[in-house]
Scaffold this motif. Structure first.
Motif, PDB file in Angstrom:
ATOM      1  N   PHE A 264       5.784 125.992  13.932  1.00 28.17           N
ATOM      2  CA  PHE A 264       5.053 127.188  14.361  1.00 28.17           C
ATOM      3  C   PHE A 264       4.353 126.941  15.694  1.00 28.17           C
ATOM      4  O   PHE A 264       4.407 127.789  16.602  1.00 28.17           O
ATOM      5  N   PHE A 265       3.681 125.806  15.833  1.00 29.24           N
ATOM      6  CA  PHE A 265       2.930 125.525  17.061  1.00 29.24           C
ATOM      7  C   PHE A 265       3.857 125.374  18.259  1.00 29.24           C
ATOM      8  O   PHE A 265       3.538 125.838  19.361  1.00 29.24           O
ATOM      9  N   LYS A 266       4.990 124.737  18.066  1.00 28.94           N
ATOM     10  CA  LYS A 266       5.947 124.601  19.167  1.00 28.94           C
ATOM     11  C   LYS A 266       6.430 125.964  19.648  1.00 28.94           C
ATOM     12  O   LYS A 266       6.578 126.203  20.846  1.00 28.94           O
ATOM     13  N   SER A 271       4.492 124.563  26.058  1.00 26.34           N
ATOM     14  CA  SER A 271       4.401 123.185  26.538  1.00 26.34           C
ATOM     15  C   SER A 271       3.076 122.505  26.213  1.00 26.34           C
ATOM     16  O   SER A 271       2.938 121.283  26.372  1.00 26.34           O
ATOM     17  N   VAL A 272       2.069 123.264  25.753  1.00 29.61           N
ATOM     18  CA  VAL A 272       0.777 122.647  25.407  1.00 29.61           C
ATOM     19  C   VAL A 272       0.558 122.628  23.893  1.00 29.61           C
ATOM     20  O   VAL A 272      -0.569 122.467  23.424  1.00 29.61           O
ATOM     21  N   TRP A 273       1.635 122.799  23.115  1.00 34.22           N
ATOM     22  CA  TRP A 273       1.474 122.945  21.670  1.00 34.22           C
ATOM     23  C   TRP A 273       0.760 121.761  21.043  1.00 34.22           C
ATOM     24  O   TRP A 273      -0.041 121.929  20.109  1.00 34.22           O
ATOM     25  N   LEU A 331      -0.660 127.180  30.989  1.00 34.08           N
ATOM     26  CA  LEU A 331       0.472 128.017  30.605  1.00 34.08           C
ATOM     27  C   LEU A 331       0.659 129.186  31.574  1.00 34.08           C
ATOM     28  O   LEU A 331       1.800 129.566  31.905  1.00 34.08           O
ATOM     29  N   THR A 332      -0.452 129.760  32.023  1.00 34.39           N
ATOM     30  CA  THR A 332      -0.359 130.854  32.980  1.00 34.39           C
ATOM     31  C   THR A 332       0.276 130.370  34.281  1.00 34.39           C
ATOM     32  O   THR A 332       1.140 131.043  34.858  1.00 34.39           O
ATOM     33  N   THR A 333      -0.136 129.183  34.746  1.00 37.46           N
ATOM     34  CA  THR A 333       0.440 128.599  35.956  1.00 37.46           C
ATOM     35  C   THR A 333       1.939 128.369  35.792  1.00 37.46           C
ATOM     36  O   THR A 333       2.723 128.564  36.733  1.00 37.46           O
ATOM     37  N   ARG A 334       2.349 127.968  34.596  1.00 34.06           N
ATOM     38  CA  ARG A 334       3.766 127.686  34.326  1.00 34.06           C
ATOM     39  C   ARG A 334       4.548 128.943  33.935  1.00 34.06           C
ATOM     40  O   ARG A 334       5.706 128.853  33.543  1.00 34.06           O
ATOM     41  N   GLN A 335       3.906 130.095  33.973  1.00 27.65           N
ATOM     42  CA  GLN A 335       4.538 131.369  33.642  1.00 27.65           C
ATOM     43  C   GLN A 335       4.976 131.459  32.174  1.00 27.65           C
ATOM     44  O   GLN A 335       5.899 132.197  31.848  1.00 27.65           O
ATOM     45  N   GLU A 336       4.288 130.712  31.318  1.00 34.29           N
ATOM     46  CA  GLU A 336       4.537 130.817  29.873  1.00 34.29           C
ATOM     47  C   GLU A 336       3.545 131.842  29.325  1.00 34.29           C
ATOM     48  O   GLU A 336       2.586 131.512  28.629  1.00 34.29           O
ATOM     49  N   MET A 337       3.798 133.101  29.645  1.00 31.49           N
ATOM     50  CA  MET A 337       2.793 134.139  29.448  1.00 31.49           C
ATOM     51  C   MET A 337       2.537 134.454  27.971  1.00 31.49           C
ATOM     52  O   MET A 337       1.398 134.710  27.577  1.00 31.49           O
ATOM     53  N   LYS A 338       3.583 134.474  27.157  1.00 30.77           N
ATOM     54  CA  LYS A 338       3.387 134.780  25.740  1.00 30.77           C
ATOM     55  C   LYS A 338       2.571 133.690  25.067  1.00 30.77           C
ATOM     56  O   LYS A 338       1.667 133.977  24.261  1.00 30.77           O
ATOM     57  N   SER A 339       2.865 132.434  25.381  1.00 30.71           N
ATOM     58  CA  SER A 339       2.099 131.332  24.794  1.00 30.71           C
ATOM     59  C   SER A 339       0.646 131.369  25.260  1.00 30.71           C
ATOM     60  O   SER A 339      -0.276 131.094  24.481  1.00 30.71           O
ATOM     61  N   ALA A 340       0.417 131.723  26.527  1.00 22.35           N
ATOM     62  CA  ALA A 340      -0.954 131.853  27.036  1.00 22.35           C
ATOM     63  C   ALA A 340      -1.696 132.956  26.285  1.00 22.35           C
ATOM     64  O   ALA A 340      -2.875 132.809  25.927  1.00 22.35           O
TER      65      ALA A 340
END
Length: 411
Positions: A264-266, A271-273, A331-340
């Motif tokens: 679930f966390f992954k 990338s910060v899970w 995450l925002t910097t890496r464009q992982e918007m949903k995870s952020a």
């Protein structure tokens, strides 16, 4: 008036000792069930209690209670009579539901206790039958019809302790006693704090859920309802993880909960899970301290409020907030918007706890900063309510955090 107790807030299943009135009650219930079946293909119906702690205490109900040992005695006799009438009518009509229909009722509050008693040796050891089932002594009239089944809803059995907790033997015994009386059992559990904005507090039953599902499987429970936050589209304090675990364990009670958590966390935190998982594990460790050192968990404890300094170390809360903030920025910097976005949702919980617990140590600017951040997060993640106690609606909560004052709250 004979249909109800003296407070007029629960049924009197004996009609205050009036046979004609009780017969009319049985007829009315039978007719309503048959009418319902005629307009649908369903085969289960609930004759429910009102949600209060009352039961009828009229002389006839008291006699049943003294004879059989529980308030539910009168209701079992009544429901068995209704079930017999329903079955007869369905069978005469050639309705196949004559074999399958079920009338369910709540074993809840004043009606929680079964009219049965687990048999033990003089030294307190349980006695089992040849099939390995617990033996419970009860009057033969107290066995539920094959068409009558309880929904066991024990509001005192906090899941953060787990059904294997030695202190919970009396709650396990309630289930075993009902199992001796009913061929079918249903289960209703409470998987959340409900009072004092409790929806925003981590209810750390996560790793105890497998034991709950195994316990219900061992006791042939046919369905389990885990009450969480049915009114909220968004929920903080890792409630999404809770829903995922319930969904998986409902299919496989032997699933490894740690493996499920990491999966679930992954999927949720990119990338910060691992960093968010570390915060989650610290929350679980803190919950163990709350349970064993401060006694948090029981309903009576909830009434004094969750946001007490003895439950929440200031430095720990600050650490969770800072680490979540940092992860969200990465995450925002890496464009992982949903995870952020998922991390921002989880930040509501520690921010709420910090503001409510340490408001008396914060200056006005810091209080406003935290309150403004919470308001922004609630705008992004709309919630209907933050708890079930009075004043826990979202509107009231937002007004409170705008004007939070520890002295007023304590008074």
């Amino acid at each position: 008036p004979e249909y109800f107790n003296n407070k007029q807030n629960q049924l009197c299943y004996t009609a205050h000792g009036n046979p004609a009135a009780r017969e009319e009650m049985i007829r009315l219930c039978t007719d309503r069930i048959l009418e319902t079946f005629q307009t649908s293909d369903k085969d289960k119906i609930c004759l429910a209690l009102n949600d209060n702690d009352d039961a009828c205490s009229c002389p006839t109900c008291r006699l049943d209670m003294e004879k059989y040992g529980a308030n539910t005695a009168s209701s079992i006799l009544f429901l068995n009579a209704v079930a017999e009438r329903v079955e007869t009518t369905l069978r005469q009509a050639g309705d196949k539901r004559a074999d399958s229909f079920m009338i369910v009722f709540y074993a809840y509050h004043a009606f929680l206790q079964a009219p049965a008693k687990i048999r033990k040796t003089k030294t307190g050891e349980y006695i089992f039958d040849e099939n390995g089932n617990h033996i419970a002594d009860h009057h033969p009239d107290m066995h539920c019809s094959s068409h009558v089944a309880p929904i066991i809803a024990n509001s005192q059995a906090d899941l953060i302790h787990g059904y294997d907790d030695p202190a919970y033997s009396k709650y396990r015994e309630i289930v075993w006693e009902w199992r001796a009386l009913a061929d079918t059992l249903y289960f209703w559990v409470y998987d959340n704090y409900f009072l004092d904005s409790g929806f925003l507090i981590p209810y750390c039953s996560f790793r105890r859920l497998p034991k709950l599902y195994r316990f219900t499987r061992e006791n042939h429970v046919q369905a389990l309802m885990a009450e969480g936050q049915p009114h909220n589209l968004h929920s903080t304090a890792f409630v999404r993880l809770k829903g995922y675990l319930h969904g998986k364990l409902g299919w496989n009670a032997d699933a490894d909960v740690l493996t499920l958590e990491k999966k679930f966390f992954k999927a949720s935190y990119g990338s910060v899970w691992e960093d968010i998982y570390a915060v989650y594990e610290e929350i679980l460790a803190n919950a163990d301290r709350q349970i064993h050192k401060a006694g948090l968990g029981t309903w009576s404890t909830q009434t004094r409020g969750f946001c007490q300094k003895e439950y929440w170390d200031r430095d720990l809360l600050v650490s969770w907030i800072r680490r979540m903030n940092e992860c969200e920025k990465q995450l925002t910097t890496r464009q992982e918007m949903k995870s952020a976005s998922n991390i921002r949702l989880e930040m509501i919980s520690p921010l709420h706890i910090f503001l409510r617990t340490y408001s008396d140590t914060l200056n006005a600017d810091t209080k406003k900063q935290i309150a403004d951040r919470l308001k922004m997060l609630f705008a992004e993640f709309p919630m209907v309510t933050v708890g079930q106690s009075k004043g826990d609606g979202m509107k009231e909560y937002l007004l409170e955090i705008e004007n939070i004052d520890t002295k007023e709250r304590n008074e």
